[in-house]
Each structure stands twice: as C-alpha cells, then as structure tokens.
Design a protein around this motif. Structure first.
Motif, PDB file in Angstrom:
ATOM      1  N   ASN A 191      39.476  38.732  15.262  1.00 29.52           N
ATOM      2  CA  ASN A 191      40.786  38.577  15.898  1.00 29.52           C
ATOM      3  C   ASN A 191      40.602  38.674  17.420  1.00 29.52           C
ATOM      4  OD1 ASN A 191      43.320  38.844  16.962  1.00 29.52           O
ATOM      5  ND2 ASN A 191      43.947  40.550  15.637  1.00 29.52           N
ATOM      6  N   LYS A 192      40.796  37.561  18.119  1.00 30.23           N
ATOM      7  CA  LYS A 192      40.534  37.516  19.562  1.00 30.23           C
ATOM      8  C   LYS A 192      41.544  38.332  20.374  1.00 30.23           C
ATOM      9  CE  LYS A 192      42.795  32.979  20.006  1.00 30.23           C
ATOM     10  NZ  LYS A 192      44.142  33.482  20.283  1.00 30.23           N
ATOM     11  N   ASP A 193      42.680  38.681  19.752  1.00 30.65           N
ATOM     12  CA  ASP A 193      43.707  39.458  20.458  1.00 30.65           C
ATOM     13  C   ASP A 193      43.648  40.949  20.113  1.00 30.65           C
ATOM     14  OD1 ASP A 193      44.763  37.077  21.566  1.00 30.65           O
ATOM     15  OD2 ASP A 193      45.735  36.665  19.641  1.00 30.65           O
ATOM     16  N   ARG A 194      42.611  41.348  19.354  1.00 34.24           N
ATOM     17  CA  ARG A 194      42.534  42.733  18.868  1.00 34.24           C
ATOM     18  C   ARG A 194      42.316  43.727  20.005  1.00 34.24           C
ATOM     19  NH1 ARG A 194      43.497  46.637  17.232  1.00 34.24           N
ATOM     20  NH2 ARG A 194      43.064  47.767  15.288  1.00 34.24           N
ATOM     21  N   ILE A 195      41.425  43.367  20.952  1.00 34.61           N
ATOM     22  CA  ILE A 195      41.134  44.268  22.082  1.00 34.61           C
ATOM     23  C   ILE A 195      41.340  43.481  23.371  1.00 34.61           C
ATOM     24  CG2 ILE A 195      39.410  45.832  23.109  1.00 34.61           C
ATOM     25  CD1 ILE A 195      37.894  45.042  20.258  1.00 34.61           C
ATOM     26  N   ARG A 196      42.011  44.069  24.320  1.00 28.84           N
ATOM     27  CA  ARG A 196      42.254  43.391  25.599  1.00 28.84           C
ATOM     28  C   ARG A 196      41.181  43.833  26.599  1.00 28.84           C
ATOM     29  NH1 ARG A 196      44.721  38.895  27.861  1.00 28.84           N
ATOM     30  NH2 ARG A 196      44.734  39.285  30.093  1.00 28.84           N
ATOM     31  N   PHE A 197      40.062  43.085  26.649  1.00 34.55           N
ATOM     32  CA  PHE A 197      39.018  43.404  27.618  1.00 34.55           C
ATOM     33  C   PHE A 197      39.416  42.856  28.997  1.00 34.55           C
ATOM     34  CE2 PHE A 197      36.174  43.528  23.750  1.00 34.55           C
ATOM     35  CZ  PHE A 197      35.912  44.891  23.841  1.00 34.55           C
ATOM     36  N   PRO A 198      38.876  43.468  30.084  1.00 34.14           N
ATOM     37  CA  PRO A 198      39.313  43.045  31.424  1.00 34.14           C
ATOM     38  C   PRO A 198      38.852  41.635  31.807  1.00 34.14           C
ATOM     39  CG  PRO A 198      37.497  44.612  31.579  1.00 34.14           C
ATOM     40  CD  PRO A 198      37.888  44.552  30.128  1.00 34.14           C
ATOM     41  N   ARG A 199      39.701  40.943  32.556  1.00 37.27           N
ATOM     42  CA  ARG A 199      39.366  39.635  33.131  1.00 37.27           C
ATOM     43  C   ARG A 199      39.306  39.816  34.645  1.00 37.27           C
ATOM     44  NH1 ARG A 199      40.996  39.717  27.861  1.00 37.27           N
ATOM     45  NH2 ARG A 199      41.602  37.719  26.962  1.00 37.27           N
ATOM     46  N   ALA A 200      38.184  39.447  35.258  1.00 36.42           N
ATOM     47  CA  ALA A 200      38.073  39.597  36.717  1.00 36.42           C
ATOM     48  C   ALA A 200      38.524  38.304  37.379  1.00 36.42           C
ATOM     49  CB  ALA A 200      36.644  39.930  37.099  1.00 36.42           C
ATOM     50  N   HIS A 201      39.695  38.348  38.044  1.00 39.07           N
ATOM     51  CA  HIS A 201      40.174  37.139  38.731  1.00 39.07           C
ATOM     52  C   HIS A 201      39.782  37.127  40.202  1.00 39.07           C
ATOM     53  CE1 HIS A 201      42.233  35.362  35.365  1.00 39.07           C
ATOM     54  NE2 HIS A 201      42.632  36.581  35.020  1.00 39.07           N
ATOM     55  N   LEU A 202      39.475  38.296  40.756  1.00 39.78           N
ATOM     56  CA  LEU A 202      38.976  38.425  42.132  1.00 39.78           C
ATOM     57  C   LEU A 202      39.934  37.837  43.164  1.00 39.78           C
ATOM     58  CD1 LEU A 202      35.351  37.266  41.272  1.00 39.78           C
ATOM     59  CD2 LEU A 202      36.072  39.627  41.557  1.00 39.78           C
ATOM     60  N   GLY A 203      41.219  38.003  42.948  1.00 42.35           N
ATOM     61  CA  GLY A 203      42.209  37.500  43.917  1.00 42.35           C
ATOM     62  C   GLY A 203      42.747  36.151  43.485  1.00 42.35           C
ATOM     63  N   PRO A 204      43.997  35.836  43.913  1.00 46.82           N
ATOM     64  CA  PRO A 204      44.670  34.637  43.417  1.00 46.82           C
ATOM     65  C   PRO A 204      43.979  33.330  43.808  1.00 46.82           C
ATOM     66  CG  PRO A 204      45.962  35.720  45.160  1.00 46.82           C
ATOM     67  CD  PRO A 204      44.839  36.641  44.809  1.00 46.82           C
ATOM     68  N   ASP A 205      43.261  33.307  44.934  1.00 43.38           N
ATOM     69  CA  ASP A 205      42.665  32.048  45.396  1.00 43.38           C
ATOM     70  C   ASP A 205      41.180  31.932  45.109  1.00 43.38           C
ATOM     71  OD1 ASP A 205      45.085  31.263  46.395  1.00 43.38           O
ATOM     72  OD2 ASP A 205      44.730  32.275  48.325  1.00 43.38           O
ATOM     73  N   SER A 206      40.597  32.973  44.511  1.00 45.25           N
ATOM     74  CA  SER A 206      39.142  32.971  44.352  1.00 45.25           C
ATOM     75  C   SER A 206      38.688  32.072  43.197  1.00 45.25           C
ATOM     76  CB  SER A 206      38.652  34.394  44.101  1.00 45.25           C
ATOM     77  OG  SER A 206      37.276  34.358  43.817  1.00 45.25           O
ATOM     78  N   LEU A 207      37.643  31.303  43.450  1.00 50.19           N
ATOM     79  CA  LEU A 207      37.016  30.515  42.380  1.00 50.19           C
ATOM     80  C   LEU A 207      35.682  31.145  41.980  1.00 50.19           C
ATOM     81  CD1 LEU A 207      37.813  26.879  43.627  1.00 50.19           C
ATOM     82  CD2 LEU A 207      38.932  28.150  41.781  1.00 50.19           C
ATOM     83  N   ASP A 208      35.447  32.376  42.459  1.00 49.21           N
ATOM     84  CA  ASP A 208      34.231  33.103  42.067  1.00 49.21           C
ATOM     85  C   ASP A 208      34.452  33.810  40.735  1.00 49.21           C
ATOM     86  OD1 ASP A 208      32.675  32.405  44.257  1.00 49.21           O
ATOM     87  OD2 ASP A 208      33.460  34.054  45.473  1.00 49.21           O
ATOM     88  N   PHE A 209      33.351  34.238  40.139  1.00 48.66           N
ATOM     89  CA  PHE A 209      33.398  34.911  38.840  1.00 48.66           C
ATOM     90  C   PHE A 209      32.720  36.274  38.939  1.00 48.66           C
ATOM     91  CE2 PHE A 209      33.076  30.342  38.111  1.00 48.66           C
ATOM     92  CZ  PHE A 209      34.109  30.106  37.214  1.00 48.66           C
ATOM     93  N   SER A 210      33.065  37.155  38.004  1.00 48.68           N
ATOM     94  CA  SER A 210      32.350  38.424  37.871  1.00 48.68           C
ATOM     95  C   SER A 210      32.417  38.825  36.401  1.00 48.68           C
ATOM     96  CB  SER A 210      33.015  39.496  38.742  1.00 48.68           C
ATOM     97  OG  SER A 210      32.535  40.766  38.353  1.00 48.68           O
ATOM     98  N   PHE A 211      31.272  39.081  35.809  1.00 51.36           N
ATOM     99  CA  PHE A 211      31.254  39.442  34.388  1.00 51.36           C
ATOM    100  C   PHE A 211      30.655  40.821  34.133  1.00 51.36           C
ATOM    101  CE2 PHE A 211      31.393  34.768  34.302  1.00 51.36           C
ATOM    102  CZ  PHE A 211      32.554  34.601  33.557  1.00 51.36           C
ATOM    103  N   SER A 212      30.218  41.517  35.207  1.00 49.25           N
ATOM    104  CA  SER A 212      29.556  42.800  34.948  1.00 49.25           C
ATOM    105  C   SER A 212      30.559  43.859  34.486  1.00 49.25           C
ATOM    106  CB  SER A 212      28.761  43.264  36.160  1.00 49.25           C
ATOM    107  OG  SER A 212      29.631  43.680  37.159  1.00 49.25           O
TER     108      SER A 212
END
Ligand code: KG4
Ligand code: ZN
Length: 340
Positions: A191-212
């Motif tokens: 179930n993909k909605d079972r746990i809400r893991f964090p999503r790193a958006h890094l600010g509204p305009d950022s196209l960078d990613f962070s997965f650590s």
C-alpha cells in the motif's frame, strides 16, 4: 558508418554495434550483479578485475551478434567518465588498443551523454528541444536538450542519486543489491499510502533533488518496525511507500522543468527509468499537460554499449578524434564535454 561502443563505467561490461547513426546491430551486457550481491553494493576493485576478465569476450560477442568482423568498424566510442577509475580504465585502454591496431578513430564519451541520447536508439524519438531526466545509480539530473551535444543542466541531486536510495533501502530491508527491481516488485503488493515518507522539494522553484533524508527516514522506520516485531505494516507497504515518495518528486520536478523551459517533449532515461510506476506517472502527468512522453526500452535505460556507440557516431561523423593520451575522469560534468 559502423561504430562500436564500449562502457565499463561501473558494474556492467557492455559493448554494442550501431550502424546508420541509430540502427542497433548488437548490444551485449555482462552484468556483475552476482559478484557484488553479497556486499550490498559495487566493490570497485572487484569490478575492475571482472571488466578485465570479460572485456575481450563481450566486445567479440557484440561483433559476432552484429554479424561483422572488426575490419568492418569505422570507429570506436568508449565511456571515459564519470565512473569508477579502475573500471573506466579497462574500457579506455581496450578501445585505444583496438583503434590503434585497426587504424580507425576513437572518441571518449561522457556516460551521461550516452543516457541522454539513449532514447534515439528507439524508433519513436523526441523532437528538439526536450527535457530529459537521467536517473540511475550514480546520477539524478534534469537537462534541457536543444540538440546533439547541447545539454543544459537544470537541476541535480545534492546528495544521493535516486537509484542509490533504492539500493540502500533494499539493503536495510535485507533484499540485497541492486535494489531497484526488487523494491519495484515488492511494491506491487504493498500500500503506497500506508506510510508518509518525506519528500524533499528544496523550495518552490528548485529543480534539484535530495534523497538522503528519505533514505534515513526509511532506515529509522525499518529499525523501529523490526524492534516492534514487524507488526501492522508489511515490507511491501514500506517498499511501496518509499517508491511513491521517490516517484512523486522525480515526476513533479520533471514536469516543472518542462514547463519552465517551455518544451513539449519529456524523456526519462537511466537505470531507474526501468521502473514502470515511474514511467506511468511521468507519462500521465505529461499527457495532462499536453506534452509527449518518450523513454527507451528498459534494456537501453540501464548501462549499455549501444548508447555510447550512438553518442560516438555523432562525434566521429562530425570529425571528432581522441588522442592516444586521453585519460579517464571519475568526475566529468556534462559542461566539460567537447563542443560539437
Ligand atoms: O543506469 P544504471 O544501469 O547504472 C548507473 O549508471 O548507475 O542504473 C542502475 C540503477 C541501480 O541503482 C538500480 O537499483 C536502479 O538503477 N534500477 C531501478 C530499477 N531497475 C534498476 N530502480 C528502480 N526501479 C527499477 N525497476
Ligand atoms: Zn548509467
């Protein structure tokens, strides 16, 4: 023009032959997955030794499958970076020797240019300009592509690559290496909605990613879950919830990059692009925004010599030639590639 492409940048010894710029005659990949599996990741020293033992066989299998002899080749393309130094050296020195003996040109290719152009190995190809997400075990980058050799990075990971996160989560769950396929298969029954893991958006305009942060959050969750006797939540739920967090960010930022650069075509490439849930999500979002979606078949998403041959074709046919003194580069930003 008949081009041989060689890639030994990480843990696959691969060679491919293409003709007419994009027609694949062969693509042979010797995977080292079994070798590295017990260690939960690629062991550089083992990888380079294995490349050394396999490169000659893999190249000759690629020539045999293409139905040609080495004399039919017009040029050689080889990955010179980014990647593991010892691994890259095996491919480069093999290519140098082949080129010297056959008296044909060779060129050094940036591995990322190979992934960016891999979609051109397919029948259905995007028009320029387009946005491409290259997402693999070593890289997560968005590029604006205006033509062959014209790549502008729009955003990239500030820490782990998305594939690395898949591999690390698989490791904490005790699923071995590499993690992508195992997590994807497990996620299907979770179930993909079972746990809400964090999503790193890094600010509204950022196209960078962070997965650590996500990786750490999953590792902590798994530790507690194990201590509590693995109750209520299944391993499949964890895999599905983790995968969903990665896909949310990758897909949203890819669409945002396309909107910002006003392109109508989106490409997803690299090993993580094998993930069907990611492909489906980006395709759906793209079609909602009136954009066309393109992706290579999974065999051309993961590392392969054919994509290197394709990049090499464009360089060799425009007159690029490498000197015998060419060296490998563990870091090789796309901005540093020779201008066509
Ligand atoms: O492009 P690639 O073959 O090698 C690199 O240049 O890194 O990508 C390998 C990465 C690994 O991290 C692997 O776990 C990931 O791609 N991968 C996947 C899937 N298949 C491979 N990740 C998610 N879902 C998949 N189905
Ligand atoms: Zn790759």
């Amino acid at each position: 023009m008949m081009i041989l492409g060689i890639d030994t940048s990480c843990d696959d010894t691969s060679a491919g032959v293409i003709t007419d710029g994009s027609r694949i005659l062969s693509s042979v990949v010797h995977s080292q997955v079994q070798l590295h599996h017990p260690y939960g990741g690629v062991v550089p020293e083992l990888a380079s030794r294995e490349h050394l033992g396999k490169i000659n066989t893999v190249v000759h299998q690629a020539l045999d499958k293409a139905g040609i002899t080495r004399k039919a080749l017009d040029g050689i393309a080889v990955t010179v970076g980014p990647g593991l130094i010892g691994s890259l050296l095996v491919g480069l020195y093999f290519a140098k020797a082949f080129s010297y003996v056959l008296k044909i040109p060779y060129v050094g290719i940036n591995h990322l240019e190979g992934h960016i152009l891999s979609v051109f190995l397919e029948e259905r190809t995007p028009p320029f300009p387009f946005v491409v997400l290259t997402v693999s075990g070593g890289h997560t980058t968005l590029y604006h592509v205006e033509g062959i050799g014209r790549y502008t990075p729009l955003g990239q990971t500030l820490d782990d690559a998305a594939g690395e996160a898949f591999d690390k989560v698989a490791k904490v769950l005790g699923l071995g290496y590499p993690g992508g396929v195992v997590i994807e298969n497990l996620a299907r029954s979770g179930n993909k909605d079972r746990i809400r893991f964090p999503r790193a958006h890094l600010g509204p305009d950022s196209l960078d990613f962070s997965f650590s942060g996500l990786k750490t959050a999953v590792a902590l969750y798994v530790k507690k879950w194990q201590q509590n006797g693995r109750k209520e939540v299944s391993m499949a739920d964890i895999a599905a919830s983790f995968q969903e967090a990665v896909i949310d960010v990758l897909a949203e930022k890819t669409i945002a990059a396309a909107e910002r650069t006003k392109v109508r075509s989106i490409v997803v490439a690299g090993g993580v692009a094998c993930n069907q849930a990611l492909r489906d999500r980006v395709k759906d979002l793209a079609s909602q925004c009136g954009m066309a979606f393109y992706t290579p078949r999974p065999a051309y998403c993961t590392d392969n010599g054919a994509m290197i041959a394709l990049a090499g074709y464009h360089r060799i046919s425009r007159g690029e030639r490498a000197e015998l003194s060419l060296d490998v580069k563990s870091r090789y930003p796309i901005e540093d590639i020779p201008i066509l």
